[in-house]
Enzyme design. Structure first.
Site, short mmCIF file in Angstrom:
data_model
loop_
_atom_site.label_atom_id
_atom_site.label_comp_id
_atom_site.label_asym_id
_atom_site.label_seq_id
_atom_site.Cartn_x
_atom_site.Cartn_y
_atom_site.Cartn_z
N ASN A 1 -10.50 8.66 7.56
CA ASN A 1 -10.95 9.66 6.59
C ASN A 1 -11.25 10.93 7.37
O ASN A 1 -12.22 10.98 8.14
CB ASN A 1 -12.17 9.19 5.82
CG ASN A 1 -11.80 8.15 4.76
OD1 ASN A 1 -12.57 7.27 4.46
ND2 ASN A 1 -10.62 8.25 4.20
N LYS B 1 -0.35 -7.81 5.88
CA LYS B 1 -1.01 -9.09 5.58
C LYS B 1 -2.27 -8.75 4.77
O LYS B 1 -3.00 -7.81 5.11
CB LYS B 1 -1.40 -9.75 6.90
CG LYS B 1 -2.28 -10.95 6.76
CD LYS B 1 -1.46 -12.21 6.70
CE LYS B 1 -2.29 -13.42 6.37
NZ LYS B 1 -1.52 -14.45 5.67
N TYR B 2 -2.52 -9.48 3.70
CA TYR B 2 -3.76 -9.28 2.94
C TYR B 2 -4.84 -10.16 3.56
O TYR B 2 -4.72 -11.39 3.58
CB TYR B 2 -3.53 -9.64 1.46
CG TYR B 2 -4.77 -9.49 0.62
CD1 TYR B 2 -5.31 -8.24 0.35
CD2 TYR B 2 -5.41 -10.61 0.07
CE1 TYR B 2 -6.46 -8.10 -0.41
CE2 TYR B 2 -6.55 -10.48 -0.70
CZ TYR B 2 -7.07 -9.22 -0.94
OH TYR B 2 -8.20 -9.08 -1.69
N HIS C 1 -15.84 -4.46 5.12
CA HIS C 1 -15.34 -3.11 5.43
C HIS C 1 -16.35 -2.49 6.40
O HIS C 1 -17.52 -2.32 6.06
CB HIS C 1 -15.24 -2.29 4.13
CG HIS C 1 -14.90 -0.85 4.35
ND1 HIS C 1 -13.74 -0.28 3.86
CD2 HIS C 1 -15.55 0.14 5.00
CE1 HIS C 1 -13.70 0.99 4.23
NE2 HIS C 1 -14.79 1.28 4.91
N ARG D 1 -12.67 13.78 7.19
CA ARG D 1 -13.65 14.64 6.51
C ARG D 1 -15.04 14.03 6.68
O ARG D 1 -15.16 12.92 7.19
CB ARG D 1 -13.32 14.70 5.02
CG ARG D 1 -13.24 13.31 4.42
CD ARG D 1 -13.11 13.32 2.92
NE ARG D 1 -12.60 12.07 2.40
CZ ARG D 1 -13.28 10.95 2.22
NH1 ARG D 1 -14.56 10.90 2.54
NH2 ARG D 1 -12.72 9.86 1.76
N GLU E 1 -7.54 2.83 7.89
CA GLU E 1 -7.20 4.24 7.68
C GLU E 1 -8.24 5.15 8.32
O GLU E 1 -9.31 4.71 8.74
CB GLU E 1 -7.03 4.57 6.20
CG GLU E 1 -8.31 4.56 5.41
CD GLU E 1 -8.19 5.26 4.05
OE1 GLU E 1 -7.25 6.05 3.83
OE2 GLU E 1 -9.08 5.04 3.21
N LYS F 1 0.83 -1.21 0.00
CA LYS F 1 0.00 0.00 0.00
C LYS F 1 0.86 1.26 0.00
O LYS F 1 1.93 1.28 0.62
CB LYS F 1 -0.92 0.01 1.23
CG LYS F 1 -1.93 -1.12 1.20
CD LYS F 1 -2.61 -1.32 2.53
CE LYS F 1 -3.80 -0.40 2.69
NZ LYS F 1 -4.58 -0.78 3.91
N ARG G 1 -25.65 4.28 -3.75
CA ARG G 1 -25.11 5.34 -4.60
C ARG G 1 -25.55 5.06 -6.02
O ARG G 1 -25.35 3.95 -6.54
CB ARG G 1 -23.58 5.34 -4.57
CG ARG G 1 -23.02 5.56 -3.19
CD ARG G 1 -21.53 5.77 -3.28
NE ARG G 1 -20.92 5.70 -1.95
CZ ARG G 1 -19.69 6.11 -1.68
NH1 ARG G 1 -18.94 6.62 -2.64
NH2 ARG G 1 -19.19 6.01 -0.46
P1 ADP Z 1 -7.74 3.82 -0.16
O1 ADP Z 1 -7.37 4.94 0.75
O2 ADP Z 1 -6.88 3.75 -1.41
O3 ADP Z 1 -9.21 3.74 -0.43
P2 ADP Z 1 -7.86 1.81 2.00
O4 ADP Z 1 -6.72 1.61 2.92
O5 ADP Z 1 -9.06 2.57 2.53
O6 ADP Z 1 -7.32 2.48 0.64
O7 ADP Z 1 -8.38 0.43 1.47
C1 ADP Z 1 -9.39 0.33 0.48
C2 ADP Z 1 -9.93 -1.08 0.40
O8 ADP Z 1 -8.86 -1.99 0.12
C3 ADP Z 1 -10.55 -1.58 1.70
O9 ADP Z 1 -11.91 -1.22 1.83
C4 ADP Z 1 -10.39 -3.08 1.52
O10 ADP Z 1 -11.41 -3.55 0.66
C5 ADP Z 1 -9.04 -3.20 0.80
N1 ADP Z 1 -7.91 -3.42 1.76
C6 ADP Z 1 -7.11 -2.48 2.35
N2 ADP Z 1 -6.20 -3.07 3.16
C7 ADP Z 1 -6.42 -4.40 3.11
C8 ADP Z 1 -5.82 -5.57 3.72
N3 ADP Z 1 -4.78 -5.48 4.56
N4 ADP Z 1 -6.34 -6.77 3.40
C9 ADP Z 1 -7.38 -6.90 2.54
N5 ADP Z 1 -7.97 -5.87 1.93
C10 ADP Z 1 -7.51 -4.64 2.21
#
Ligand code: ADP
Length: 446
Positions: free
Chosen positions: A290, A201-202, A208, A292, A288, A158, A338
């Site tokens: 947000n 880790k994925y 979410h 806002r 993360e 990321k 949406r």
């Molecule tokens: P962005 O800021 O680019 O939107 P995020 O960190 O919010 O990125 O992640 C967006 C989406 O990516 C999450 O809603 C989830 O679906 C996927 N994701 C992020 N981190 C992981 C992770 N460690 N494992 C699996 N999916 C992830």
């Protein structure tokens, strides 16, 4: 309280903020690009100024033009909405240095949380679960391979400055990881001017779930429960609901408390959201913040009865939050759909054009937040959101029935929309029984 607020945004969120201000007796200054000239929602603002040509980089993102309008319009505060400059810490700082209140967090808290590696560290300091991963940025490929083998594949790479799913790669072995690190860094450099990446880790097939917060400038931080936003395509949300279905009460309460702890540790103020992913065993991990107001804020408004935009304005004006955590209700179930001008049968390609006919649903428990009307032209310059259809009912079953009824009433002509896909989603047995995760749409229909 402020007498006048400038809205540094467009479309449905600009209208949402104008509505909140009108109810509070606050005058509004709207800004618009040449592409938005003549849009009906601008008539509801007290004044409106053109800030430049259609591309956002020549209008909605131009800090100087927006500050000039704020000065000409004699406003005391600026609401940035979401997108555009909403999470730009420099903009927040410029506003305050011009003696204009920025309706959002302090620029320092925003900068700390906007960087994902530093946000992850704040979560660790606040004793909030994070996904196992690197300590800070990955600088050495071989170290990354070692760590990935220790954590175990799959791994997600990321971008620390990431957003909108950019600079993200999933790696399932060492070779994937090495090439992914390079391509993610390149994409991050191109998109954000910051090539920093880290690994985690994925988590396979997660949900979410995010927690809505309100924090005043006097140390009070409250949560307004959670939203489940698992229904996504290309990491972008399509349907959101609150409360999160099938989430055990103890997990939910723990997650809400963790979000509050994190905001307190970061010195966060105003409205914000802490995002988590939840695995099959209902273990949750911070991803993360947000910093806002979010697109999906209405679902939290419907279950709590709290106007989040009005609360944001009161907080920015220095007022104390009068609400008490114990008395924030969680009534019934709210869902948001949406509706985008996109072709779901053709890779969700944008479908800009003129709406020739529009009939929107109504009735008990139905809300439609939108700036469009028959004759309105969806511009190719901005996101493709036409509007947000929100329903509220006592139970999830009733909310689903209400949404199906509202979708059936919705009639739009002239452009392609995501409504046919929405119909399939709300009639799908897996979605009805809430057995979905973030990969559901792509696995089922793409
Ligand atoms: P962005 O800021 O680019 O939107 P995020 O960190 O919010 O990125 O992640 C967006 C989406 O990516 C999450 O809603 C989830 O679906 C996927 N994701 C992020 N981190 C992981 C992770 N460690 N494992 C699996 N999916 C992830």
């Amino acid at each position: 309280m402020f007498q006048r607020i400038l809205i540094a945004n467009r479309g449905e969120i600009a209208l949402r903020i104008i509505r909140a201000c009108r109810e509070m007796g606050i005058e509004t200054v709207a800004v618009y690009s040449e592409a938005d000239r003549g849009a009906h929602y601008l008539d509801l603002a007290t004044e409106a100024y053109c800030i430049g040509p259609p591309p956002a980089s020549d209008s909605y993102l131009l800090i100087n033009n927006i500050i000039s309008c704020a000065e000409i319009g004699n406003v005391q505060a600026i609401h940035p909405g979401y997108g555009f400059l909403a999470e730009n810490a420099h903009f927040a700082e410029v506003c305050r240095s011009c003696n204009i209140e920025f309706i959002g967090p302090d620029h320092e808290a925003m900068a700390k949380l906007g960087d994902k590696v530093s946000a992850r560290q704040i979560a660790i300091d606040a004793k909030v679960n994070v996904v196992p991963g690197s300590d800070g940025l990955v600088t050495d490929e071989n170290e990354a391979v070692k760590l990935a083998n220790k954590i175990g594949y799959p791994i997600i790479i990321k971008a620390t400055a990431g957003g909108g799913g950019k600079g993200m790669r999933v790696a399932r072995n060492d070779i994937n990881l090495k090439s992914g690190l390079k391509s993610a860094a390149l994409e991050a450099e191109k998109s954000f001017g910051n090539a920093g990446v880290y690994i985690e880790k994925y988590v396979e097939n997660p949900r979410h779930v995010e927690v809505q917060l309100l924090a005043d400038n006097h140390g009070k931080v409250l949560h307004l429960w959670e939203r489940d936003c698992s229904l996504q395509r290309r990491h972008q949300k399509l349907v959101e609901e609150s409360p999160a279905p099938n989430l055990p009460k103890a997990v939910r309460e723990d997650m809400c408390k963790a979000a509050v702890r994190l905001a307190k540790t970061a010195g966060y103020t105003n409205a914000g959201t802490v995002e988590f992913i939840v695995d099959k065993d209902n273990k949750y991990y911070f991803i993360e913040v947000n910093a806002r107001i979010q697109v999906e804020h209405p679902v939290s408004e419907m279950i709590t009865g709290i106007d989040l935009i009005q609360e944001q304005i009161k907080i920015a004006a220095g007022e104390k939050l009068e609400l008490k955590q114990r008395s924030i209700p969680c009534n019934g179930v709210a869902m948001e759909l949406r509706i985008n001008a996109e072709d779901p049968d053709n890779g969700f390609f944008a479908s800009p054009g003129t709406i020739t006919e529009l009939r929107v649903p109504g009735g008990l428990g139905v809300r439609f937040d939108s700036h469009v009307h028959a004759g309105y032209t969806i511009s190719p310059y901005y996101d493709s959101l036409i509007g947000k259809l929100i329903v509220h009912a006592d139970t999830r079953e009733e909310a689903l029935a209400r949404m199906r009824r509202a979708i059936d009433e919705f009639h739009v002509e002239g452009i392609k929309t995501t409504l046919p896909l929405a119909k399939k989603i709300f009639n799908n047995s897996m979605f009805i029984s809430a057995e979905v995760d973030t990969t559901f749409i792509e696995r089922t229909w793409c």
